[in-house]
Design a protein around this motif. Structure first.
Motif, PDB file in Angstrom:
ATOM      1  N   ASP A 231       8.970  31.819  17.092  1.00 27.62           N
ATOM      2  CA  ASP A 231      10.234  32.182  16.438  1.00 27.62           C
ATOM      3  C   ASP A 231      10.754  33.555  16.882  1.00 27.62           C
ATOM      4  N   GLU A 269      14.603  35.131   6.835  1.00 25.83           N
ATOM      5  CA  GLU A 269      14.097  34.814   8.179  1.00 25.83           C
ATOM      6  C   GLU A 269      14.925  33.671   8.759  1.00 25.83           C
ATOM      7  N   HIS A 271      14.678  29.822  10.545  1.00 24.10           N
ATOM      8  CA  HIS A 271      13.789  28.663  10.688  1.00 24.10           C
ATOM      9  C   HIS A 271      14.428  27.655  11.645  1.00 24.10           C
ATOM     10  N   HIS A 275      11.322  21.929  15.137  1.00 20.68           N
ATOM     11  CA  HIS A 275      10.463  23.079  15.404  1.00 20.68           C
ATOM     12  C   HIS A 275      10.474  23.481  16.864  1.00 20.68           C
ATOM     13  N   SER A 292      11.602  34.062   2.797  1.00 24.60           N
ATOM     14  CA  SER A 292      10.201  33.939   3.219  1.00 24.60           C
ATOM     15  C   SER A 292       9.407  32.994   2.311  1.00 24.60           C
ATOM     16  N   HIS A 295      10.384  29.526   3.306  1.00 23.99           N
ATOM     17  CA  HIS A 295       9.910  29.309   4.667  1.00 23.99           C
ATOM     18  C   HIS A 295       8.442  28.861   4.665  1.00 23.99           C
ATOM     19  N   HIS A 299       6.952  25.099   5.733  1.00 24.94           N
ATOM     20  CA  HIS A 299       5.900  24.866   6.736  1.00 24.94           C
ATOM     21  C   HIS A 299       4.648  24.240   6.127  1.00 24.94           C
TER      22      HIS A 299
END
Ligand SMILES: [Zn+2]
Ligand SMILES: [Zn+2]
Length: 314
Positions: A231, A269, A271, A275, A292, A295, A299
């Protein structure tokens, strides 16, 4: 040492300069080069007096050059000023030194084109200045003290910049401070960029999640939390565009920085919907702003339905 500028009538100075120029124009055929230059020196000194006396006439009773500069910068806070303007109002040629004093001793955030940084909004020409905020920052004197210690610490510039951000965790630091710590007015912005793109640190600007910040300001948002390696390499213009499109707000839960508390210290952040590891591209249509907390949840397999809905809406 600059000569103190005399208080004189503006009208009187204008007629004096007029007369001097007229005499110069009439007689210069008889002058040697040196005599011409010396005649112009007299005009030049009077023009400098004129600049200062225009301020007195405006009602600014400032005897010291540094105070004249301060008043002018505050009057035009937020406006890009050319160095020559500062020379005219101060009546001195060594004005960069006075500007440093205003930064370091009085705490004014004065950005300069000598240390440009378009990514944080400081896109100035070399001899331009910008007072970012009319109010001085009372914490700045302490920060300059810290900056001075780290500058002399003997480690490489990348490490010094990181150290400075770490010691200012969660607090605003300015481009001028970072340039000073890095001992390099041209490369410090790259050092900050590397901390983000190579090491994954969350160093925010007003364009990347922190609209409360001003131009030329950075905040390191976490010491521990770094972006996943895949990322890290999202190009800056794409990051900016995604933060702007998503209004600096988590697409999943609506969190934004205004809601930050010490008990729930989230950061924003980016994303990848598809992916990046699975070859999802670094393009706007594949990126969203996310807090966050969401996030981490995403995941670990949560929010699948929200993500599907978001994907369809992009
Ligand atoms: Zn969220
Ligand atoms: Zn992610």
């Amino acid at each position: 040492m600059a000569r103190r500028r005399r208080k004189r009538s503006v009208d009187w100075l204008i007629s004096l300069i007029d007369t001097q120029l007229e005499t110069f124009g009439t007689n210069r055929g008889k002058f040697s080069l040196r005599e011409k230059v010396l005649a112009l020196c007299k005009v030049y000194e009077n023009v400098k007096d004129l600049g200062v006396n225009v301020l007195y006439e405006h009602g600014w009773d400032a005897g010291a050059a540094v105070e004249r500069i301060r008043l002018y910068l505050v009057e035009y806070a937020g406006t890009v000023l050319d160095g020559v303007e500062i020379a005219v109002v101060s009546g001195i040629s060594d004005y960069p030194r006075r500007i440093r004093e205003l930064r370091v001793e009085a705490g004014y955030q004065i950005a300069s084109g000598a240390s440009p940084d378009p990514e944080s909004g400081i896109d100035l020409k070399p001899d331009q200045y910008l007072l970012v905020d009319a109010e001085p920052d009372l914490d700045a004197a302490r920060r300059w003290h810290v900056a001075n210690r780290i500058r002399r610490s003997g480690v490489g510039s990348q490490k010094r910049v990181l150290q400075y951000l770490m010691e200012s965790l969660g607090k605003v630091v300015t481009t001028e401070e970072l340039a000073y710590v890095a001992k390099d007015a041209k490369q410090y912005a790259r050092r900050v960029r590397e901390l983000r793109t190579e090491h994954g640190y969350s160093v925010a600007t007003r364009f990347t999640g922190r609209p409360d910040l001003n131009v030329g300001q950075y905040v390191l948002q976490s010491k521990e939390r770094v972006a996943e390696p895949h990322d890290r390499k999202i190009p800056e213009p794409i990051q900016r565009a995604v933060y702007e499109r998503d209004s600096n707000t988590c697409r999943v839960c609506g969190w934004k920085h205004e809601r930050w508390t010490a008990d729930d210290p989230r950061i924003l952040e980016l994303h990848h919907l598809e992916h990046h590891e699975d070859h999802g591209p670094n393009v706007q249509g594949n990126l969203i702003v996310i807090c966050s907390k969401c996030h981490d949840e995403v995941h670990s397999g949560k929010h699948a339905a929200s993500l599907k809905r978001i994907k369809r809406s992009l």
